[in-house]
Design an enzyme around this catalytic site. Structure first.
Site, PDB file in Angstrom:
ATOM      1  N   TYR A 123       9.965  -1.929   5.875  1.00  0.00           N
ATOM      2  CA  TYR A 123       9.154  -2.261   4.701  1.00  0.00           C
ATOM      3  C   TYR A 123       8.931  -3.761   4.658  1.00  0.00           C
ATOM      4  O   TYR A 123       8.959  -4.423   5.684  1.00  0.00           O
ATOM      5  CB  TYR A 123       9.782  -1.679   3.416  1.00  0.00           C
ATOM      6  CG  TYR A 123       8.724  -1.536   2.372  1.00  0.00           C
ATOM      7  CD1 TYR A 123       7.628  -0.705   2.607  1.00  0.00           C
ATOM      8  CD2 TYR A 123       8.741  -2.274   1.209  1.00  0.00           C
ATOM      9  CE1 TYR A 123       6.594  -0.613   1.707  1.00  0.00           C
ATOM     10  CE2 TYR A 123       7.704  -2.190   0.298  1.00  0.00           C
ATOM     11  CZ  TYR A 123       6.632  -1.358   0.547  1.00  0.00           C
ATOM     12  OH  TYR A 123       5.592  -1.272  -0.339  1.00  0.00           O
ATOM     13  N   ASN A 127       5.000 -10.965  -2.251  1.00  0.00           N
ATOM     14  CA  ASN A 127       5.266 -10.524  -0.877  1.00  0.00           C
ATOM     15  C   ASN A 127       4.029 -10.735  -0.016  1.00  0.00           C
ATOM     16  O   ASN A 127       2.920 -10.748  -0.528  1.00  0.00           O
ATOM     17  CB  ASN A 127       5.609  -9.021  -0.867  1.00  0.00           C
ATOM     18  CG  ASN A 127       6.973  -8.754  -1.454  1.00  0.00           C
ATOM     19  OD1 ASN A 127       7.926  -9.445  -1.160  1.00  0.00           O
ATOM     20  ND2 ASN A 127       7.064  -7.733  -2.292  1.00  0.00           N
ATOM     21  N   ASP A 132       3.626   1.937  -8.585  1.00  0.00           N
ATOM     22  CA  ASP A 132       4.790   1.133  -8.241  1.00  0.00           C
ATOM     23  C   ASP A 132       4.527  -0.352  -8.468  1.00  0.00           C
ATOM     24  O   ASP A 132       5.429  -1.098  -8.845  1.00  0.00           O
ATOM     25  CB  ASP A 132       5.200   1.393  -6.791  1.00  0.00           C
ATOM     26  CG  ASP A 132       6.569   0.813  -6.475  1.00  0.00           C
ATOM     27  OD1 ASP A 132       7.487   0.984  -7.299  1.00  0.00           O
ATOM     28  OD2 ASP A 132       6.732   0.194  -5.419  1.00  0.00           O
ATOM     29  N   ASP A 133       3.290  -0.802  -8.248  1.00  0.00           N
ATOM     30  CA  ASP A 133       2.968  -2.228  -8.412  1.00  0.00           C
ATOM     31  C   ASP A 133       3.035  -2.640  -9.880  1.00  0.00           C
ATOM     32  O   ASP A 133       3.441  -3.759 -10.199  1.00  0.00           O
ATOM     33  CB  ASP A 133       1.576  -2.525  -7.845  1.00  0.00           C
ATOM     34  CG  ASP A 133       1.455  -2.068  -6.403  1.00  0.00           C
ATOM     35  OD1 ASP A 133       2.236  -2.551  -5.577  1.00  0.00           O
ATOM     36  OD2 ASP A 133       0.601  -1.208  -6.117  1.00  0.00           O
ATOM     37  N   LYS A 192       6.842   3.504   2.343  1.00  0.00           N
ATOM     38  CA  LYS A 192       7.401   3.862   1.033  1.00  0.00           C
ATOM     39  C   LYS A 192       8.092   5.220   1.087  1.00  0.00           C
ATOM     40  O   LYS A 192       9.165   5.400   0.520  1.00  0.00           O
ATOM     41  CB  LYS A 192       6.288   3.912  -0.028  1.00  0.00           C
ATOM     42  CG  LYS A 192       5.808   2.556  -0.472  1.00  0.00           C
ATOM     43  CD  LYS A 192       6.574   2.060  -1.694  1.00  0.00           C
ATOM     44  CE  LYS A 192       6.242   0.609  -1.954  1.00  0.00           C
ATOM     45  NZ  LYS A 192       6.724   0.071  -3.188  1.00  0.00           N
ATOM     46  N   ARG A 236      -5.609  -3.792  -1.669  1.00  0.00           N
ATOM     47  CA  ARG A 236      -4.776  -4.959  -1.993  1.00  0.00           C
ATOM     48  C   ARG A 236      -3.374  -4.740  -1.401  1.00  0.00           C
ATOM     49  O   ARG A 236      -2.418  -4.483  -2.107  1.00  0.00           O
ATOM     50  CB  ARG A 236      -4.686  -5.133  -3.513  1.00  0.00           C
ATOM     51  CG  ARG A 236      -4.085  -6.454  -3.958  1.00  0.00           C
ATOM     52  CD  ARG A 236      -3.544  -6.357  -5.361  1.00  0.00           C
ATOM     53  NE  ARG A 236      -2.493  -5.357  -5.482  1.00  0.00           N
ATOM     54  CZ  ARG A 236      -1.197  -5.605  -5.244  1.00  0.00           C
ATOM     55  NH1 ARG A 236      -0.792  -6.789  -4.871  1.00  0.00           N
ATOM     56  NH2 ARG A 236      -0.311  -4.643  -5.395  1.00  0.00           N
ATOM     57  N   GLU A 243      -0.402   3.160  -4.889  1.00  0.00           N
ATOM     58  CA  GLU A 243       0.195   2.018  -4.184  1.00  0.00           C
ATOM     59  C   GLU A 243      -0.888   1.069  -3.676  1.00  0.00           C
ATOM     60  O   GLU A 243      -1.808   1.485  -2.973  1.00  0.00           O
ATOM     61  CB  GLU A 243       1.016   2.552  -3.001  1.00  0.00           C
ATOM     62  CG  GLU A 243       1.953   1.549  -2.401  1.00  0.00           C
ATOM     63  CD  GLU A 243       3.072   1.134  -3.345  1.00  0.00           C
ATOM     64  OE1 GLU A 243       3.388  -0.069  -3.355  1.00  0.00           O
ATOM     65  OE2 GLU A 243       3.630   1.982  -4.041  1.00  0.00           O
ATOM     66  N   ASP A 244      -0.780  -0.194  -4.035  1.00  0.00           N
ATOM     67  CA  ASP A 244      -1.629  -1.263  -3.499  1.00  0.00           C
ATOM     68  C   ASP A 244      -3.129  -1.024  -3.699  1.00  0.00           C
ATOM     69  O   ASP A 244      -3.941  -1.238  -2.797  1.00  0.00           O
ATOM     70  CB  ASP A 244      -1.302  -1.511  -2.017  1.00  0.00           C
ATOM     71  CG  ASP A 244       0.034  -2.236  -1.859  1.00  0.00           C
ATOM     72  OD1 ASP A 244       0.603  -2.629  -2.888  1.00  0.00           O
ATOM     73  OD2 ASP A 244       0.505  -2.408  -0.729  1.00  0.00           O
TER      74      ASP A 244
END
Length: 592
Positions: free
Chosen positions: A140, A448, A306-307, A211, A193, A283-284
């Protein structure tokens, strides 16, 4: 009771199952009796038929490589297909770790781990669970970011489902192409993203794959219950569009109605194919879509971003734990964020909710303790008309301030949180200013991967003269300053989402509620021991992550039962033990 299981290829197999004795591993019905068996009982390596010989060695779910014993080699026609040596799983693990440590380039380690996952699933997870602190940065963040950037070049074998605009109108059919039928967790991205790296289009698949490997390793969700999905609507990344090895659609991103219709079809197909209780983790996604998708589907589906929510929960846990080092309650502190996107506003909202819960003050009041800085400066009420909707609650009365340093001097925060995706923004002057009015400034550089971190651990400790309490999104090595060794914490979402997902699954939750996120934060904070605080840590070590995940799962499940959102009845008496009993084990099984 006799149960018939339809397999791919149209053949059926009858599995005798005692009434009321169905086994559950990660909450999935265990039709082959694999996880309801003890580890020393024999199981049958089913695929479409009993796997044997060459086929068995190429089936990652059942392959054990040199781990097949003499009896198994005879029974499954493996004689001559393997060298004569028989290795234990522990010896195989030792050999692989020895080989992995020889790689100097992190991406090569990542590729070796992905190759192992496609070859021997149980050994992959055994390796990851037993060496989690060493291998988490490989599978990850930060390495997965580089892997996504180069995914077109390193792509060898498809992992997960790719759903593009070409599949519009037939997404349900595409879902049925996936060989596993009992899916419980889907991680989906549109690649717009990826971490702090921007639009990587179809190459964002590395994120859902990574993930979900953590859902299994850290949360104990069975691998066959996990489905990685990439929604490909194009990319605005010119470099990828010109790359001859790019694996996605070669046109600009679809937006507006076309995008919304594709996502809507996907969400409805998921519910139709897998049922009400399948967890969909976004996610993203880019900010504008992330907030909209969460708002649109949170009342009709079991969804989690999650973000926005995972990051918020893990940061809140760190803040609750840090109170033991800095003193006071959350309501006594003032928070300043650099970054007002998904992560920043998500964290801010959860902090405000927790303060509101503790003080019984209305949310509108508790938000006033929290200030956000975006690319145009401090978010203040005079800017309200031009702000995006998710920033408006954070527009407080104050004169306009452009620079972060000026905002720090004006607001005098006790906590500085970076979620901007822009590296090197917590400058020496900013950290020194924080240290000038705080005995122990709390500095969280969350962006990150490592290259995008607002400051390094060494900078935070050096510029604050060893007084800062520091945590980051990506890992940093321990730092020695003035004869003392400081161990930086990592505010990694991997602390929260695997246990959070497990809690939803074991309770049969049908919706996600904010109180579940608060429960997860409190459960994580409670796992930080005094010896961790003594080192300046505000998070527990990852070595105990499965135990931590079980405690988080138990608290989340308890909250689901309390709110009337749980469907698995009756409620287990000991939720921690039940969570542990549902966790997937990567130990090899003996075959008949």
């Amino acid at each position: 009771m006799e149960k018939t299981v339809m397999m791919n290829g149209g053949r059926d197999y009858s599995v005798v199952e005692e009434e009321g004795k169905a086994g559950f591993g990660g909450g999935v019905e265990d039709v082959y009796g694999e996880d309801s068996a003890t580890e020393d009982q024999l199981v049958t390596p089913w695929t479409i038929s009993v796997a044997s010989g060459y086929t068995l060695l190429r089936d990652p779910h059942h392959n054990k490589g040199l781990g097949f014993n003499e009896k198994e080699r005879d029974a499954h026609y493996l004689r001559g297909l393997l060298p004569p040596a028989v290795f234990t799983q522990e010896l195989q693990e030792k050999k692989l770790m020895h080989n992995l440590r020889k790689y100097d380039v992190p991406l090569h380690r990542y590729m070796a781990m992905m190759d192992l996952q496609e070859r021997n699933e149980r050994l992959f997870y055994k390796l990851l669970i037993d060496n989690v602190e060493e291998l988490l940065p490989v599978v990850y963040t930060p390495t997965v970011g580089e892997a996504c950037q180069k995914y077109g070049s390193i792509f060898s074998r498809p992992q997960g489902l790719y759903i593009s605009l070409k599949e519009k109108g037939k997404i349900l059919e595409v879902l049925k192409n996936w060989p596993e039928k009992s899916i419980q967790v889907i991680v989906v991205t549109d690649g717009e993203r990826i971490l702090g790296l921007g639009d990587l289009g179809c190459q964002g698949m590395g994120i859902p794959v990574g993930k979900l490997s953590l859902y299994t390793a850290l949360g104990g969700i069975r691998p066959s219950a996990c489905l990685p999905v990439t929604i490909d609507v194009g990319t605005n990344n010119e470099q990828l569009l010109k790359d001859e090895f790019y694996i996605g659609l070669r046109h600009k991103r679809a937006t507006g109605q076309e995008y919304a219709e594709l996502l809507d079809e996907f969400m409805n197909a998921v519910k139709q194919n897998y049922g009400e209780k399948v967890l969909v983790q976004f996610e993203d996604f880019a900010n504008h879509n992330a907030f909209e998708l969460l708002a649109r589907y949170r009342s009709t589906h079991l969804v989690f971003n999650d973000d926005i929510q995972g990051t918020a929960s893990v940061v809140l846990a760190g803040l609750i734990a840090a109170l033991k080092l800095v003193g006071g309650t959350l309501a006594d502190h003032t928070f300043l964020f650099l970054g007002a996107g998904e992560a920043g506003t998500g964290i801010a909202e959860l902090i405000a909710l927790e303060i509101s819960k503790q003080t019984k003050a209305p949310l509108e009041e508790t938000r006033k303790k929290i200030w956000l800085v975006d690319s145009r400066g401090l978010i203040v009420s005079s800017r309200k008309e031009s702000l995006q909707h998710f920033k408006k609650p954070w527009a407080h009365e104050h004169e306009p301030v452009k620079a972060l340093l000026d905002a720090v001097k004006a607001i005098k925060p006790t906590v500085l949180i970076g979620s901007s995706g822009v590296g090197k923004t917590f400058t020496k002057e900013v950290v020194e200013a924080m240290s000038s009015f705080n005995k122990k400034p709390l500095i969280l550089a969350l962006s990150n991967p490592t290259s995008q971190s607002e400051c390094t651990a060494e900078e935070a400790y050096t510029w604050s003269k060893g007084r800062a309490i520091f945590a980051s999104g990506s890992p940093f090595d321990p730092v020695e300053y003035d004869g003392k060794v400081f161990v930086p914490g990592q505010a990694n979402n991997a602390y929260i989402f695997p246990g959070f997902g497990l809690g939803l699954i074991i309770s049969g939750a049908i919706r996600v509620h904010d109180d579940m996120l608060l429960a997860a934060s409190e459960a994580l904070a409670a796992q930080v021991a005094q010896e961790n605080f003594d080192k300046g840590l505000i998070y527990p070590p990852f070595t105990n992550i499965r135990k931590i995940s079980a405690h988080i799962a138990a608290k989340v499940a308890a909250k689901a039962y309390e709110l009337g959102l749980a469907s698995r009845l009756p409620r287990p008496k000991d939720l921690v033990k039940y969570a542990e009993s549902c966790m997937y084990s990567p130990i090899y099984r003996s075959y008949r």
